[in-house]
Design a protein around this motif. Sequence first.
Motif, PDB file in Angstrom:
ATOM      1  N   VAL A 111      20.601 -44.748  -6.909  1.00 54.48           N
ATOM      2  CA  VAL A 111      20.037 -43.725  -6.707  1.00 54.48           C
ATOM      3  C   VAL A 111      18.679 -43.603  -7.420  1.00 54.48           C
ATOM      4  N   ARG A 112      17.678 -43.506  -6.803  1.00 56.08           N
ATOM      5  CA  ARG A 112      16.321 -43.522  -7.627  1.00 56.08           C
ATOM      6  C   ARG A 112      15.730 -41.859  -7.578  1.00 56.08           C
ATOM      7  N   VAL A 113      15.323 -41.513  -8.594  1.00 57.56           N
ATOM      8  CA  VAL A 113      14.621 -40.170  -8.501  1.00 57.56           C
ATOM      9  C   VAL A 113      12.984 -40.500  -8.571  1.00 57.56           C
ATOM     10  N   THR A 195       1.322 -54.685  -6.856  1.00 56.18           N
ATOM     11  CA  THR A 195       2.558 -54.096  -6.295  1.00 56.18           C
ATOM     12  C   THR A 195       2.885 -52.914  -7.106  1.00 56.18           C
ATOM     13  N   LEU A 196       4.087 -52.275  -7.173  1.00 51.68           N
ATOM     14  CA  LEU A 196       4.609 -51.090  -7.821  1.00 51.68           C
ATOM     15  C   LEU A 196       5.445 -51.538  -8.911  1.00 51.68           C
ATOM     16  N   ASP A 197       5.411 -50.725 -10.049  1.00 48.43           N
ATOM     17  CA  ASP A 197       6.480 -50.801 -11.196  1.00 48.43           C
ATOM     18  C   ASP A 197       7.764 -51.264 -10.598  1.00 48.43           C
ATOM     19  N   PRO A 198       8.709 -51.786 -11.418  1.00 54.15           N
ATOM     20  CA  PRO A 198      10.155 -52.111 -11.165  1.00 54.15           C
ATOM     21  C   PRO A 198      10.796 -50.725 -10.910  1.00 54.15           C
ATOM     22  N   TYR A 199      11.673 -50.450  -9.965  1.00 49.82           N
ATOM     23  CA  TYR A 199      12.403 -49.297  -9.785  1.00 49.82           C
ATOM     24  C   TYR A 199      13.556 -49.166 -10.809  1.00 49.82           C
ATOM     25  N   TRP A 200      13.681 -47.963 -11.322  1.00 50.25           N
ATOM     26  CA  TRP A 200      14.852 -47.799 -12.286  1.00 50.25           C
ATOM     27  C   TRP A 200      15.673 -46.813 -11.382  1.00 50.25           C
ATOM     28  N   VAL A 201      16.952 -47.363 -11.400  1.00 46.37           N
ATOM     29  CA  VAL A 201      18.094 -46.843 -10.735  1.00 46.37           C
ATOM     30  C   VAL A 201      19.367 -46.533 -11.488  1.00 46.37           C
ATOM     31  N   ALA A 202      20.142 -45.564 -11.028  1.00 45.87           N
ATOM     32  CA  ALA A 202      21.323 -45.525 -11.640  1.00 45.87           C
ATOM     33  C   ALA A 202      22.389 -45.471 -10.191  1.00 45.87           C
ATOM     34  N   GLN A 203      23.475 -45.545 -10.485  1.00 42.78           N
ATOM     35  CA  GLN A 203      24.598 -45.651  -9.432  1.00 42.78           C
ATOM     36  C   GLN A 203      24.886 -44.116  -8.839  1.00 42.78           C
ATOM     37  N   TRP A 204      24.705 -44.220  -7.643  1.00 40.47           N
ATOM     38  CA  TRP A 204      24.824 -42.834  -6.803  1.00 40.47           C
ATOM     39  C   TRP A 204      26.079 -42.030  -7.114  1.00 40.47           C
ATOM     40  N   GLU A 205      27.264 -42.658  -6.938  1.00 43.31           N
ATOM     41  CA  GLU A 205      28.352 -41.836  -7.111  1.00 43.31           C
ATOM     42  C   GLU A 205      28.524 -40.949  -8.332  1.00 43.31           C
ATOM     43  N   PRO A 206      28.591 -41.682  -9.258  1.00 38.95           N
ATOM     44  CA  PRO A 206      28.575 -40.869 -10.678  1.00 38.95           C
ATOM     45  C   PRO A 206      27.755 -40.117 -10.798  1.00 38.95           C
ATOM     46  N   TRP A 207      26.292 -40.502 -10.570  1.00 42.31           N
ATOM     47  CA  TRP A 207      25.376 -39.325 -10.536  1.00 42.31           C
ATOM     48  C   TRP A 207      25.352 -38.377  -9.769  1.00 42.31           C
ATOM     49  N   LYS A 208      25.852 -38.301  -8.710  1.00 41.97           N
ATOM     50  CA  LYS A 208      26.161 -37.296  -7.542  1.00 41.97           C
ATOM     51  C   LYS A 208      26.933 -36.350  -8.209  1.00 41.97           C
ATOM     52  N   GLU A 209      27.997 -36.765  -8.923  1.00 40.16           N
ATOM     53  CA  GLU A 209      29.008 -35.882  -9.382  1.00 40.16           C
ATOM     54  C   GLU A 209      28.482 -34.884 -10.390  1.00 40.16           C
ATOM     55  N   ARG A 210      27.882 -35.154 -11.052  1.00 43.30           N
ATOM     56  CA  ARG A 210      27.160 -34.448 -12.228  1.00 43.30           C
ATOM     57  C   ARG A 210      25.904 -33.828 -12.223  1.00 43.30           C
ATOM     58  N   VAL A 211      25.319 -33.791 -10.812  1.00 50.02           N
ATOM     59  CA  VAL A 211      23.935 -33.028 -10.886  1.00 50.02           C
ATOM     60  C   VAL A 211      23.987 -31.945  -9.809  1.00 50.02           C
ATOM     61  N   VAL A 222      18.146 -38.918 -15.484  1.00 49.49           N
ATOM     62  CA  VAL A 222      17.795 -40.352 -15.476  1.00 49.49           C
ATOM     63  C   VAL A 222      16.721 -40.579 -16.534  1.00 49.49           C
ATOM     64  N   GLY A 223      16.657 -39.776 -17.540  1.00 51.14           N
ATOM     65  CA  GLY A 223      15.723 -40.042 -18.660  1.00 51.14           C
ATOM     66  C   GLY A 223      14.407 -39.789 -18.343  1.00 51.14           C
ATOM     67  N   LEU A 224      13.820 -39.049 -17.454  1.00 49.49           N
ATOM     68  CA  LEU A 224      12.438 -38.836 -17.113  1.00 49.49           C
ATOM     69  C   LEU A 224      11.740 -37.735 -18.200  1.00 49.49           C
ATOM     70  N   SER A 225      10.739 -38.146 -18.366  1.00 50.06           N
ATOM     71  CA  SER A 225       9.853 -36.920 -19.271  1.00 50.06           C
ATOM     72  C   SER A 225       8.832 -36.551 -18.592  1.00 50.06           C
ATOM     73  N   LYS A 226       8.473 -35.397 -18.642  1.00 52.72           N
ATOM     74  CA  LYS A 226       7.115 -35.031 -17.915  1.00 52.72           C
ATOM     75  C   LYS A 226       6.455 -33.687 -18.519  1.00 52.72           C
ATOM     76  N   ARG A 227       5.322 -33.895 -18.825  1.00 55.01           N
ATOM     77  CA  ARG A 227       4.559 -32.965 -19.624  1.00 55.01           C
ATOM     78  C   ARG A 227       4.193 -31.538 -19.015  1.00 55.01           C
ATOM     79  N   PRO A 228       4.026 -30.537 -19.964  1.00 58.24           N
ATOM     80  CA  PRO A 228       3.551 -29.283 -19.368  1.00 58.24           C
ATOM     81  C   PRO A 228       2.370 -29.298 -18.150  1.00 58.24           C
ATOM     82  N   GLU A 229       1.477 -30.174 -18.333  1.00 61.72           N
ATOM     83  CA  GLU A 229       0.133 -29.899 -17.699  1.00 61.72           C
ATOM     84  C   GLU A 229       0.690 -30.620 -16.162  1.00 61.72           C
TER      85      GLU A 229
END
Length: 355
Positions: A111-113, A195-211, A222-229
Amino acid sequence: MQIFGRDTLGGHADLAFVCEELLGSPRYGTNDRSFAWNLVHERRVSDDWGEFWYQKYGLPHSPSALLKSLNFYHNDLREFPVPTYADVESRARNFVPRGTRDCPADHELLVRVLDLWSPGSRRVWSHARRLEMGMLGEVADLGLEKPNPPPEITAPLSTLTIDGQIPLMTIFFEALQDYLATADEERRRGGTMETLDPYWVAQWEPWKERVSASASGWGESVGLSKRPEQTPVWLAVIRYPVRRAKRLICPTQLEAHWYGRHFPTPPTCMVAAGGRVVEGRESVFSQADYLPLREYIHAPIPLEVADWVATGFPVLPTTGIVGDPIDLERDRSAHWTGLKREFSDTDSWMKRSNF
């Protein structure tokens, strides 16, 4: 001071002094100190890879020089991906050995967000505009320098339904496929189209169970950080089988750049088991049996609109800060506690989660 989890030798000593400055000076914030603390403990960076990295990207004698070194490395991942990933394989040895016990099987899902207005996504939208694809063919200026996407993109997304978003998202994924193919062809001709940056991914099944269906929850999971602006940030969830990723890599702080929400793993965590995601939701990491999700990275690959539709999640906007900096120490402490549940050597490897 140690660096990369061991005594300083050669060029490592310079980096140790830089980390000492980042950890000791009040001029630097929580993210800076977390980043330095990670470098001190990042055992996955071997002596061979570290020394080669110093020589290739510049000996970092100061925080500003270290930032330049990281920028040079990440530029190479985008502009010269084939030889750079080859270096990661042959020198860093962080590629996941396929077919081993802990390695995700080919049929398992990743899974990729995806932030649809990240620097990489902006390049894809710009490519779609140049090709005059669909509704974007009429747009005079996408405003790529602005913190939020233009109405031509946000209006279809604001339907908050897969059916309403499919026309736009089809354009995005078709532009992504063409962009990567064009970049590959340009490199074959001797050019350096990014090209693009590497894709950061987790495993779908355990991720799906907790979101749940919350864009902020997706990001923090998945550890993303986004600022107020940057609010709202439009996030898409994408899933696809491991076999399409081809080669998985266990990331280190060098791949995570100057980012304190990355967290190294204890020495007993094998490469095949991946890294571990710093969870940003207290409701999740406060559970008594909480274990961090596994994470991997891999080189960018074409994706399809079906990879997004199959998740069942429409693109959603965030409603506030994601991964608030004021929560970073708290989240790292919870992550360290989760690592202790999984790896008995955590406490001896890293005495505390924060500097």
